[in-house]
Design a protein around this motif. Structure first.
Motif, PDB file in Angstrom:
ATOM      1  N   ALA B  29       0.847  -1.292   0.048  1.00  0.00           N
ATOM      2  CA  ALA B  29       0.060  -0.070   0.003  1.00  0.00           C
ATOM      3  C   ALA B  29       0.857   1.233  -0.093  1.00  0.00           C
ATOM      4  CB  ALA B  29      -0.948   0.022   1.173  1.00  0.00           C
ATOM      5  N   LEU B  30       1.846   1.149   0.756  1.00  0.00           N
ATOM      6  CA  LEU B  30       2.804   2.320   0.717  1.00  0.00           C
ATOM      7  C   LEU B  30       4.249   1.581   0.061  1.00  0.00           C
ATOM      8  CD1 LEU B  30       2.635   4.156   4.014  1.00  0.00           C
ATOM      9  CD2 LEU B  30       1.701   4.611   2.087  1.00  0.00           C
ATOM     10  N   SER B  31       4.538   2.160  -1.107  1.00  0.00           N
ATOM     11  CA  SER B  31       5.940   1.600  -1.767  1.00  0.00           C
ATOM     12  C   SER B  31       7.082   2.315  -1.434  1.00  0.00           C
ATOM     13  CB  SER B  31       5.344   1.583  -3.277  1.00  0.00           C
ATOM     14  OG  SER B  31       5.302   2.817  -3.838  1.00  0.00           O
ATOM     15  N   GLY B  32       7.177   3.462  -0.617  1.00  0.00           N
ATOM     16  CA  GLY B  32       8.398   3.827  -0.380  1.00  0.00           C
ATOM     17  C   GLY B  32       8.165   5.425  -0.309  1.00  0.00           C
ATOM     18  N   VAL B  33       7.809   5.817   0.883  1.00  0.00           N
ATOM     19  CA  VAL B  33       7.317   7.369   1.417  1.00  0.00           C
ATOM     20  C   VAL B  33       8.485   8.020   1.926  1.00  0.00           C
ATOM     21  CG1 VAL B  33       5.922   8.580   2.800  1.00  0.00           C
ATOM     22  CG2 VAL B  33       4.855   6.820   1.632  1.00  0.00           C
ATOM     23  N   ASP B  34       9.023   9.122   1.551  1.00  0.00           N
ATOM     24  CA  ASP B  34       9.590   9.891   2.303  1.00  0.00           C
ATOM     25  C   ASP B  34       8.998  11.012   2.817  1.00  0.00           C
ATOM     26  OD1 ASP B  34      12.454   8.451   1.619  1.00  0.00           O
ATOM     27  OD2 ASP B  34      11.846   8.909  -0.255  1.00  0.00           O
ATOM     28  N   LEU B  35       9.005  11.408   3.938  1.00  0.00           N
ATOM     29  CA  LEU B  35       7.943  12.466   4.459  1.00  0.00           C
ATOM     30  C   LEU B  35       8.762  13.084   5.502  1.00  0.00           C
ATOM     31  CD1 LEU B  35       5.470  13.916   3.992  1.00  0.00           C
ATOM     32  CD2 LEU B  35       4.330  12.335   5.372  1.00  0.00           C
ATOM     33  N   SER B 227       9.914  15.412  -0.777  1.00  0.00           N
ATOM     34  CA  SER B 227      10.320  15.303  -2.067  1.00  0.00           C
ATOM     35  C   SER B 227      10.824  13.874  -2.377  1.00  0.00           C
ATOM     36  CB  SER B 227      11.635  16.320  -1.929  1.00  0.00           C
ATOM     37  OG  SER B 227      12.634  15.537  -1.479  1.00  0.00           O
ATOM     38  N   GLY B 228      10.941  13.626  -3.436  1.00  0.00           N
ATOM     39  CA  GLY B 228      11.578  12.446  -3.972  1.00  0.00           C
ATOM     40  C   GLY B 228      10.682  11.431  -4.052  1.00  0.00           C
ATOM     41  N   SER B 229      10.412  10.643  -4.917  1.00  0.00           N
ATOM     42  CA  SER B 229       9.513   9.436  -4.917  1.00  0.00           C
ATOM     43  C   SER B 229      10.591   8.153  -4.617  1.00  0.00           C
ATOM     44  CB  SER B 229       8.975   9.315  -6.385  1.00  0.00           C
ATOM     45  OG  SER B 229       9.980   8.704  -7.164  1.00  0.00           O
ATOM     46  N   ALA B 230       9.868   7.011  -4.483  1.00  0.00           N
ATOM     47  CA  ALA B 230      10.519   6.153  -4.111  1.00  0.00           C
ATOM     48  C   ALA B 230      12.048   5.529  -4.564  1.00  0.00           C
ATOM     49  CB  ALA B 230       9.629   4.825  -3.550  1.00  0.00           C
ATOM     50  N   THR B 231      11.704   5.388  -5.802  1.00  0.00           N
ATOM     51  CA  THR B 231      12.803   4.835  -6.586  1.00  0.00           C
ATOM     52  C   THR B 231      13.950   5.826  -6.441  1.00  0.00           C
ATOM     53  OG1 THR B 231      11.852   5.893  -8.404  1.00  0.00           O
ATOM     54  CG2 THR B 231      11.878   3.413  -8.212  1.00  0.00           C
ATOM     55  N   ALA B 232      14.006   6.918  -6.306  1.00  0.00           N
ATOM     56  CA  ALA B 232      15.193   7.852  -6.146  1.00  0.00           C
ATOM     57  C   ALA B 232      15.362   8.258  -4.763  1.00  0.00           C
ATOM     58  CB  ALA B 232      14.936   9.108  -6.879  1.00  0.00           C
ATOM     59  N   LEU B 258       0.226  12.179  -2.980  1.00  0.00           N
ATOM     60  CA  LEU B 258       0.392  10.693  -2.847  1.00  0.00           C
ATOM     61  C   LEU B 258       0.104   9.854  -3.926  1.00  0.00           C
ATOM     62  CD1 LEU B 258       1.876   9.269  -0.480  1.00  0.00           C
ATOM     63  CD2 LEU B 258      -0.508   8.740   0.239  1.00  0.00           C
ATOM     64  N   SER B 259       0.999   9.346  -4.631  1.00  0.00           N
ATOM     65  CA  SER B 259       0.612   8.083  -5.711  1.00  0.00           C
ATOM     66  C   SER B 259       1.480   6.943  -5.799  1.00  0.00           C
ATOM     67  CB  SER B 259       0.586   8.888  -7.285  1.00  0.00           C
ATOM     68  OG  SER B 259       1.951   9.258  -7.523  1.00  0.00           O
ATOM     69  N   GLY B 260       0.526   6.169  -6.278  1.00  0.00           N
ATOM     70  CA  GLY B 260       1.303   4.477  -6.051  1.00  0.00           C
ATOM     71  C   GLY B 260       1.911   4.240  -4.735  1.00  0.00           C
ATOM     72  N   GLY B 261       1.414   4.848  -3.743  1.00  0.00           N
ATOM     73  CA  GLY B 261       2.010   4.423  -2.430  1.00  0.00           C
ATOM     74  C   GLY B 261       3.404   5.277  -1.901  1.00  0.00           C
ATOM     75  N   ALA B 262       3.592   6.356  -2.805  1.00  0.00           N
ATOM     76  CA  ALA B 262       4.837   7.077  -2.725  1.00  0.00           C
ATOM     77  C   ALA B 262       4.372   8.694  -2.687  1.00  0.00           C
ATOM     78  CB  ALA B 262       5.879   6.793  -3.688  1.00  0.00           C
ATOM     79  N   VAL B 263       5.171   9.206  -1.910  1.00  0.00           N
ATOM     80  CA  VAL B 263       4.990  10.633  -1.832  1.00  0.00           C
ATOM     81  C   VAL B 263       5.710  11.487  -2.761  1.00  0.00           C
ATOM     82  CG1 VAL B 263       5.411  12.846  -0.386  1.00  0.00           C
ATOM     83  CG2 VAL B 263       4.439  10.947   0.489  1.00  0.00           C
ATOM     84  N   LYS B 264       5.377  12.396  -3.581  1.00  0.00           N
ATOM     85  CA  LYS B 264       6.164  13.110  -4.565  1.00  0.00           C
ATOM     86  C   LYS B 264       5.796  14.569  -4.061  1.00  0.00           C
ATOM     87  CE  LYS B 264       2.404  13.562  -7.939  1.00  0.00           C
ATOM     88  NZ  LYS B 264       1.978  13.010  -8.844  1.00  0.00           N
ATOM     89  N   GLY B 265       7.198  15.315  -4.160  1.00  0.00           N
ATOM     90  CA  GLY B 265       7.212  16.606  -3.756  1.00  0.00           C
ATOM     91  C   GLY B 265       6.195  17.577  -4.598  1.00  0.00           C
ATOM     92  N   ASN B 266       5.594  18.608  -3.803  1.00  0.00           N
ATOM     93  CA  ASN B 266       4.691  19.554  -4.512  1.00  0.00           C
ATOM     94  C   ASN B 266       4.939  20.782  -4.247  1.00  0.00           C
ATOM     95  OD1 ASN B 266       1.802  20.767  -4.507  1.00  0.00           O
ATOM     96  ND2 ASN B 266       1.693  19.070  -5.751  1.00  0.00           N
ATOM     97  N   ARG B 267       4.845  21.384  -5.260  1.00  0.00           N
ATOM     98  CA  ARG B 267       5.266  22.959  -5.273  1.00  0.00           C
ATOM     99  C   ARG B 267       6.640  23.370  -4.573  1.00  0.00           C
ATOM    100  NH1 ARG B 267       0.944  27.182  -3.134  1.00  0.00           N
ATOM    101  NH2 ARG B 267       1.790  26.508  -1.141  1.00  0.00           N
TER     102      ARG B 267
END
Lengths: 281, 267, 63, 237
Positions: B29-35, B227-232, B258-267
């Protein structure tokens, strides 16, 4: 045990994910759970079984003896069923004890390895226990002149044990969160194993009479051939148990591998999804 | 400087997660969250259905175990499996999920009183919750089973307020509320943050601009951490924790996707 | 025929045959089911992860 | 009157007892409102007594002789319903999360839920006792043994029931799985309680107090075990 002991807690190695995907050569995978060790074990079991049959039906004598007043009593030919019944019973109990042990170690160390041992052992135990009950019922008819005797402690205890572990397997067969299932199943198994002495005591107090041989070996008027046959029975069932356990363990291990593989793919898909979304926005 | 930054990391981050993977069954459900969330910050979480928003909240509430990753929530190391630690972590969060977690056969008052006793909140806290959610005496005396969805939601929110949590985890708090209820909740969120609490709010709606700018915008709205999605994950981790060590004012808010169980940086 | 039946009744041979054959068949069927399950599953797992194939190098040993 | 300031007060015995008490009161309040025990489970238990009478051909000697066993089978069947209901109460709207998020230890939840089932079953047993006296012609020769057996045996049923019910509470098949798991485990209780009742009702020449000891050991074992493992049973994954 043999080869699988090398595998320690297969769950705790998510780091190996990358090269696992790189290989991914499923096409040339092996097609069995057998290995050199189990092949030897398997043939030994089969050979032992033939020897057991020969001893049980030909070499060992029938059970009969003369009482003081000249009557001839005994189990006669029916005793030959005990060479199947007794070893199956003993190894059913061994299997359930191993399930209890494996469950305790699982709760302690949280290694899936022991959970697989517990699960596999329980399944084999239920099969052996079923065979015990079946042969017991068939044996009881000619010898005790009844299929079933509620006053007998062992037979009642064994039936209950059978039902307890049927319940355990039923619980395990319902798909749910894997770690919670393993944890709760361990609790169930430990309670089940602890129940054995309690049930045994209570049934014994329940009716203070028993038809069962207080100790089978004692009662059997130990003739060398009889004892020897019984020992062969134990050996054969020991080998059989080991063979079944190793194979069943490998099935459990493979099932977890498949699950882990699915997990890694799901993880990859999910991360791709995340990246795609990031690209879009 | 180094010391200041360290102290900042230790003291100010209410939530700090790195490459967090959480499984539900065998689904990541969460594939790599950096927060990173600083204390006193309001973070709105947005994402499609199945993006992992609820799982993120439940994890932060201490209700789920994780598969891999590291971090801390309210100073509790997520790797600490000790059940007492876990219990202390849980008592400091206020979590509102999809369910209201109320007994339909009890009145709203009885439900709240039971909740207060479970977490040993004082009666004053309960009263405060009742006032903030504008629960009338009549409503309080009604069986929850015969309340409307919106009223139940408000009772459930009062149940969160009475815990006086350090970390608020609200899963679509606006759901089934009328406009008066919504503004009531929005005000509650801002006030809680100003009082020093940290909030993680899942929302489906576009977050109103006046909400995001309801606080002094000059203090790093939005660009502090996530910032940063899981793969990075590995490189992002460095920049995320080191990059923008600017203390934010209590009540500043930002939006995280949040998408695909990962956070991506916004703004 | 009747003689055979009488012999069965006298020597418990029927019970014996039933007990042994049902017992061994049950265990045999179970063993077979384990093998079949194993075969089906091992097709879905790379060879490198089936460590009992000891002819293969154990590449995951370090991890 | 400690507030949520993260002191480990949730581990104290008083804290545990207080939370158990709150859970007990809450569930009894729910029962007072919903009347599931009163309107559904109690009549069912009486119905079971009637079914036994039909099955045994209404023979008064037989019924009186077997009254202890029939009583406890009726209790076990009703207990399945009561335990299922107790878990369903918490399952309806994820209220189990409240327990996880509360500041008390899971042991309190276990004791609380056990206490609820114990109370409900004791009420049920009063009705059943009247039932076996009226319908089966049972005669109470040792009231003290009768009462203490009821309390001790029912504690065992309630604690084991809570333990099993929570272990499978997340499964969709929990209603059908619970009897299979619980009933074999409760066989010692059935045997012990039936024997002790045989003494209390004067139908069996055994020492009922001895059986009470077995029942006590059973209840104690399950209470201890439950306290030890309940925390991990409550966890989600």
């Amino acid at each position: 045990m043999t080869t699988p002991t090398e595998v320690e807690n297969p769950r705790s190695e998510p780091a190996a994910a990358a090269d696992f995907f790189a290989v991914n050569s499923i096409a040339d995978a092996s097609v069995s759970t057998g290995s050199a060790t189990t092949k030897v074990l398997g043939w030994l079991t089969l050979a032992g079984l033939v020897v057991l049959l020969v001893f049980a039906f030909i070499i060992s004598p029938e059970d009969s003896r003369e009482t003081a007043d000249g009557a001839i009593i005994g189990q006669f030919d029916a005793v030959r069923l005990l060479y199947l019944h007794v070893p199956a019973a003993v190894f059913a109990y061994v299997a359930f004890a191993l399930t209890g042990l494996g469950s305790i170690i699982y709760l302690w160390k949280r290694s899936r390895w022991w959970d697989h041992v517990a699960h596999s052992s329980a399944e084999i135990g239920v099969v052996f226990c079923g065979v015990t009950l079946l042969t017991g019922v068939i044996w009881g008819r000619p010898v005790w002149n009844t299929w079933w005797e509620w006053g007998d402690v062992r037979i009642v205890t064994t039936l209950l044990l059978f039902l307890i572990f049927v319940g355990y397997l039923a619980f395990r067969s319902v798909p749910s969160e894997p770690r919670r299932q393993a944890r709760n199943a361990s609790v169930l198994a430990i309670i089940g194993a602890l129940n054995i002495p309690v049930v045994n005591r209570s049934v014994e107090w329940w009716e203070n009479r028993t038809l069962h041989q207080q100790s089978t070996l004692e009662e059997l008027k130990i003739e060398d051939a009889t004892l020897l046959t019984l020992m062969i029975g134990f050996a054969v069932f020991g080998l059989m148990f080991l063979w079944l356990l190793i194979h069943r363990f490998r099935v459990a291990w493979l099932a977890e591998e498949v699950e882990q593989h699915g997990l890694k793919q799901a993880l990859r898909r999910r991360r791709e999804e995340a990246q795609r979304e990031a690209m879009v926005s | 400087m180094g010391f200041a930054k360290l102290a900042f990391l230790a003291m100010e981050l209410a939530v700090s997660l790195r490459s967090l993977v959480v499984l539900l069954g065998s689904f990541p459900a969460l594939s790599g969250v950096d927060l990173d969330i600083q204390s006193g910050e309001i973070v709105y979480v947005r994402g499609a259905n199945g993006a992992g928003k609820t799982t993120l909240l439940r994890f932060c509430a201490g209700l789920l175990n994780f598969y891999s990753g590291e971090g801390q929530v309210l100073g509790f190391d997520i790797r600490d499996a000790n059940s007492d630690t876990r219990q202390m972590w849980r008592t400091q969060v206020g979590y509102l999920g999809h369910e209201t977690r109320l007994y339909p056969d009890l009145t709203a008052q009885e439900n709240l009183a039971f909740l207060a006793k479970l977490c040993r909140a004082e009666m004053a806290a309960l009263q405060y919750g009742v006032e903030r959610l504008e629960l009338s005496q009549e409503l309080l005396a009604t069986r929850v089973g015969s309340l409307s969805a919106g009223q139940r939601r408000r009772v459930a929110l009062a149940g969160v307020v009475l815990r006086s949590p350090k970390l608020w985890l609200l899963d679509e708090p606006h759901a089934s509320l009328d406009s008066r209820g919504r503004s009531c909740v929005d005000q509650l969120i801002v006030d809680a943050a100003k009082a020093g609490a940290t909030l993680l709010v899942v929302t489906h709606e576009p977050v109103a601009h006046e909400l995001l700018e309801a606080v002094p915008a000059d203090l790093s709205v939005g660009e502090s951490a996530a910032s940063g999605s899981a793969t990075a994950g590995s490189e992002a981790a460095g920049s995320a924790s080191g990059g923008s060590a600017i203390a934010c004012a209590p009540g500043s808010s930002r939006l995280v996707e949040l998408s695909g169980g990962a956070v991506k940086g916004n703004r | 025929m009747t003689l055979l039946l009488a012999l069965f009744a006298l020597t418990h041979a029927g019970y014996l045959a039933a007990g042994w054959s049902i017992g061994l068949l049950a265990i045999g069927a179970y063993a077979l089911s384990v093998l079949v399950r194993g075969r089906a599953l091992s097709k879905r797992v790379p060879l490198s992860r089936q460590r009992w194939m000891n002819s293969l190098p154990d590449e995951d040993e370090q991890s | 009157m400690n507030t949520s300031d993260a002191t480990p007060g949730h581990l104290s015995l008083m804290g545990i007892l207080r939370t158990s008490w709150h859970i007990w009161r809450k569930d009894l309040l729910i029962e007072l409102r919903s009347r599931v025990l009163l309107n559904q489970i109690l009549p069912f238990a009486v119905l079971v007594l009637m079914l036994f009478a039909f099955a045994l051909d209404g023979d008064s000697t037989t019924l009186e002789f077997f009254a202890p066993g029939l009583f406890w089978v009726a209790v076990l069947l009703a207990a399945l319903l009561a335990i299922g209901r107790s878990v369903a109460t918490e399952q309806a709207d994820a209220t189990m999360d409240n327990f996880r998020l509360g500041s008390s230890s899971p042991v309190a939840v276990f004791f609380g839920k056990t206490l609820v089932i114990l109370t409900q079953l004791l009420v049920l047993e009063i009705v059943l006792a009247v039932g076996v006296i009226v319908f089966y012609g049972a005669r109470l020769s040792e009231p003290l043994l009768f009462v203490s057996t009821s309390v001790v045996a029912t504690s065992g049923i309630a604690s084991a029931g809570t333990l099993y019910a929570v272990a499978i509470s997340k499964l969709g098949v929990r209603e059908t799985l619970l009897p299979l798991l619980l009933m074999p485990a409760l066989v010692p209780v059935l045997i012990g309680a039936t024997r002790a009742f045989g003494d209390a009702l004067g139908t069996a020449g055994v020492n009922g107090w001895q059986w009470l000891g077995l029942l006590g050991a059973f209840a104690l074992a399950y209470l201890t075990l439950g306290a030890l493992v309940f925390g991990s049973l409550l966890e989600e994954n």
